[in-house]
Scaffold this motif. Structure first.
Motif, short mmCIF file in Angstrom:
data_model
loop_
_atom_site.label_atom_id
_atom_site.label_comp_id
_atom_site.label_asym_id
_atom_site.label_seq_id
_atom_site.Cartn_x
_atom_site.Cartn_y
_atom_site.Cartn_z
N GLY A 123 47.63 25.59 35.51
CA GLY A 123 48.54 24.46 35.40
C GLY A 123 47.94 23.09 35.58
N VAL A 124 46.60 22.97 35.58
CA VAL A 124 45.98 21.67 35.84
C VAL A 124 45.85 20.85 34.55
N GLU A 125 45.56 21.50 33.44
CA GLU A 125 45.60 20.88 32.11
C GLU A 125 44.68 19.66 32.01
N MET A 126 43.37 19.89 32.09
CA MET A 126 42.41 18.79 31.92
C MET A 126 42.43 18.29 30.48
N ARG A 127 42.45 16.96 30.34
CA ARG A 127 42.34 16.32 29.03
C ARG A 127 41.29 15.22 29.14
N PRO A 128 40.31 15.17 28.24
CA PRO A 128 39.19 14.25 28.40
C PRO A 128 39.50 12.82 27.95
N GLY A 129 38.78 11.87 28.58
CA GLY A 129 38.74 10.50 28.11
C GLY A 129 39.63 9.54 28.87
N TRP A 130 39.13 8.32 29.03
CA TRP A 130 39.90 7.21 29.59
C TRP A 130 39.60 5.97 28.76
N LEU A 131 40.63 5.34 28.25
CA LEU A 131 40.52 4.14 27.45
C LEU A 131 41.07 2.97 28.26
N ASP A 132 40.18 2.05 28.64
CA ASP A 132 40.55 0.88 29.44
C ASP A 132 40.67 -0.30 28.49
N VAL A 133 41.90 -0.60 28.07
CA VAL A 133 42.11 -1.57 26.99
C VAL A 133 42.36 -2.96 27.54
N SER A 134 42.09 -3.94 26.69
CA SER A 134 42.28 -5.34 27.07
C SER A 134 43.47 -5.93 26.32
N LYS A 135 44.23 -6.76 27.02
CA LYS A 135 45.35 -7.45 26.39
C LYS A 135 45.00 -8.88 25.99
N VAL A 136 43.72 -9.23 26.11
CA VAL A 136 43.25 -10.55 25.69
C VAL A 136 42.14 -10.37 24.66
N ASP A 137 41.89 -11.42 23.89
CA ASP A 137 40.99 -11.31 22.74
C ASP A 137 39.57 -11.80 23.03
N ASN A 138 39.23 -12.01 24.28
CA ASN A 138 37.88 -12.44 24.63
C ASN A 138 37.06 -11.21 25.02
N GLY A 139 36.09 -10.86 24.19
CA GLY A 139 35.32 -9.65 24.43
C GLY A 139 34.08 -9.85 25.27
N ASP A 140 33.79 -11.07 25.69
CA ASP A 140 32.55 -11.32 26.42
C ASP A 140 32.51 -10.54 27.74
N GLU A 141 33.65 -10.52 28.43
CA GLU A 141 33.70 -9.80 29.71
C GLU A 141 33.46 -8.31 29.50
N MET A 142 34.00 -7.77 28.41
CA MET A 142 33.81 -6.36 28.14
C MET A 142 32.35 -6.04 27.85
N VAL A 143 31.70 -6.90 27.06
CA VAL A 143 30.30 -6.68 26.75
C VAL A 143 29.45 -6.71 28.02
#
Length: 523
Positions: A123-143
């Motif tokens: 009953g643990v049901e592992m599912r892979p992946g985590w997507l940490d999305v941004s709500k702003v359009d400045n990608g410098d911090e992500m890079v």
């Protein structure tokens, strides 16, 4: 849902889908053991299991039922890192120590994964992946973040441009994202119940409905008083989070209790797939709102909150409905099937409390919002400190116990949360406004430097984990031996979630040696 289960674990989707668990009797006779763990949540159960596996006698005292609060009520994300942002950790302890801590956080993930596999937890049901999305359009911090994690820490991360994000999350609310293919999500209550069984199989004894009323930590043998019996133990582990206030008020005062809320929708049918095709965990904030995932095929689990002064679950459920429809208009008319809350303990520095408070008295607490991997770290490091005199828990010494401010601290946290959420919403609206203006002008969204982002992530991706388990205790790398597999692609997502087949393969000592090969300061 059985009424006894609902009474113990709340009327949550987790309780309704929980595996059968025994009702463990309270302690009624005096007992003498090597170690006593106070608190039957994830940290306490992990510590008890590992102490028992190392050959010591150990008991767990739980006031109510195993995993009745935060451990069995979270959104179930098993993520790398800590509650504190990694850049803040670097600023506080330096790059080498921060790298060491990050590797420990990854070891926590691998411990959870390996424990699920080796015990064949139902009953643990592992599912892979985590997507940490941004709500702003400045990608410098992500890079910059990808560069730090991928290049400096060797983490397996990917930078996703806006088009890739919106291909799987069909909303104009999101822009770029950082993808962690080795993270995963689970049913946390079933994991905790399985962990309790694993601890008992290792030799630990668990007593429910057995609060620790008093503790005398002096001397070689500590004395813990319960309603019907006395426990004598050479070592005591405090793993009760915010619920140890009556027992240890000064320690409880170092934690800020925050209430987090979770809800699960009614079945959404085919329209859920029209909005969301990504099957991993999703976060759209660096704070408390929002985190979500698909469960039960066509339901959406939505979590948020982190409130010092809790609202009613009914009010929160209504706000969640509005947030879901605002983010995904395709899901208009969504209804909430169940909602619940849990109290988490946050420290001022957002790092867990792991260490020895006084001779023979240990603490494993303060995991606020990031507990599945950090509770595994705490349980393992404390167990090895007790049984093997291992001192690698000292990696957390820079994050000292400090008062959380009491009532004033909660007021300040409430005000800070309101300001932070307002600023986050304002920045998001400004980003959407700029995107509308660009569309009207016929301009494309200026992307971040994706070549730089890919170059930053390349070392980790090229060194991604092999499928076969390896003998970690003879390996020079950590948390387990890695072999080159070439560039990580989306098709590798499930495969990349593979790891050690046994928790015993994770060499916690080797983690420290790999992270700080030329630094003897903590040994």
């Amino acid at each position: 849902m059985q009424e006894t289960v609902a009474a113990d674990y709340g009327r949550s989707w987790y309780a309704a889908t929980a595996v059968e668990a025994p009702i463990r009797p309270p302690l009624v006779a005096d007992i003498d053991v090597d170690a006593c763990v106070i608190g039957g949540g994830l940290a306490g159960l992990t510590a008890a299991r590992e102490i028992a596996r190392l050959g010591w006698s150990v008991v767990v005292l739980e006031t109510k039922r195993v995993a009745w609060n935060a451990s069995g009520r979270s959104c179930g994300f098993v993520l790398p890192g800590f509650g504190a942002d990694i850049t803040q950790i670097v600023e506080r302890v330096g790059m080498d120590a921060a790298r060491n801590l990050w590797m420990l956080s990854e070891a926590g993930i691998e411990y959870v994964r390996a424990t699920i596999r080796e015990t064949a937890m139902p009953g643990v049901e592992m599912r892979p992946g985590w997507l940490d999305v941004s709500k702003v359009d400045n990608g410098d911090e992500m890079v910059a973040r990808i560069s730090l994690l991928g290049q400096d820490f060797g983490a397996v991360v990917e930078g996703w441009p806006t088009e890739q994000v919106r291909a799987v999350l069909r909303t104009d609310q999101y822009f770029h994202a950082v993808h962690f293919p080795r993270a995963f999500h689970i049913h946390p209550l079933n994991y905790a119940l399985g962990l309790a069984r694993a601890a008992e199989e290792a030799g630990a004894r668990i007593f429910e409905q057995t609060p620790a009323l008093e503790i005398d930590p002096a001397g070689v043998r500590k004395r813990i008083l319960t309603p019907s019996a006395l426990v004598r133990a050479g070592q005591v582990v405090l793993a009760g989070n915010t619920h140890i206030a009556a027992l240890m008020p000064e320690l409880a005062g170092t934690l800020l209790p925050l209430t987090s809320h979770v809800a699960v929708t009614e079945p959404l049918g085919p329209k859920l797939a029209e909005a969301i095709t990504y099957q991993g965990a999703i976060s759209d904030t660096r704070s408390a709102n929002f985190h979500y995932r698909i469960v039960d095929g066509d339901r959406l689990m939505w979590a948020g909150g982190g409130e010092p002064f809790a609202r009613s679950t009914g009010r929160v459920a209504e706000s969640f409905k509005a947030a879901i429809m605002r983010t995904y208009p395709q899901l208009d008319g969504v209804e909430i099937a169940s909602s619940w809350s849990g109290v988490m303990g946050f420290t001022m520095h957002r790092m867990p409390q792991i260490g020895e408070v006084s001779p023979g008295l240990w603490i494993a607490s303060g995991f606020g919002g990031h507990g599945l991997n950090t509770s595994a770290i705490a349980g393992n490091l404390v167990a090895r400190a007790i049984a093997d005199s291992d001192d690698h828990w000292r990696a957390f010494v820079p994050f000292e116990l400090c008062w959380a401010g009491g009532g004033l601290g909660r007021v300040f946290a409430e005000a800070s949360s309101l300001v932070r959420n307002w600023r986050e919403d304002f920045d998001a609206k400004q980003a959407q406004k700029r995107e509308r203006q660009r569309r009207e002008a016929g301009d494309a969204l200026p992307p971040p430097d994706w070549n730089e982002a890919r170059a930053a992530a390349a070392p980790a991706a090229a060194d991604a984990y092999a499928d076969e388990p390896h003998d970690l205790r003879s390996s020079d790398t950590w948390p387990y031996e890695r072999q080159p597999r070439g560039e990580l692609t989306p098709d590798d997502e499930v495969e990349a979630a593979d790891g050690p087949s046994s928790a015993a393969e994770i060499d916690w000592r080797q983690a420290q040696r790999s992270a700080e090969p030329n630094d003897d300061r903590r040994r």
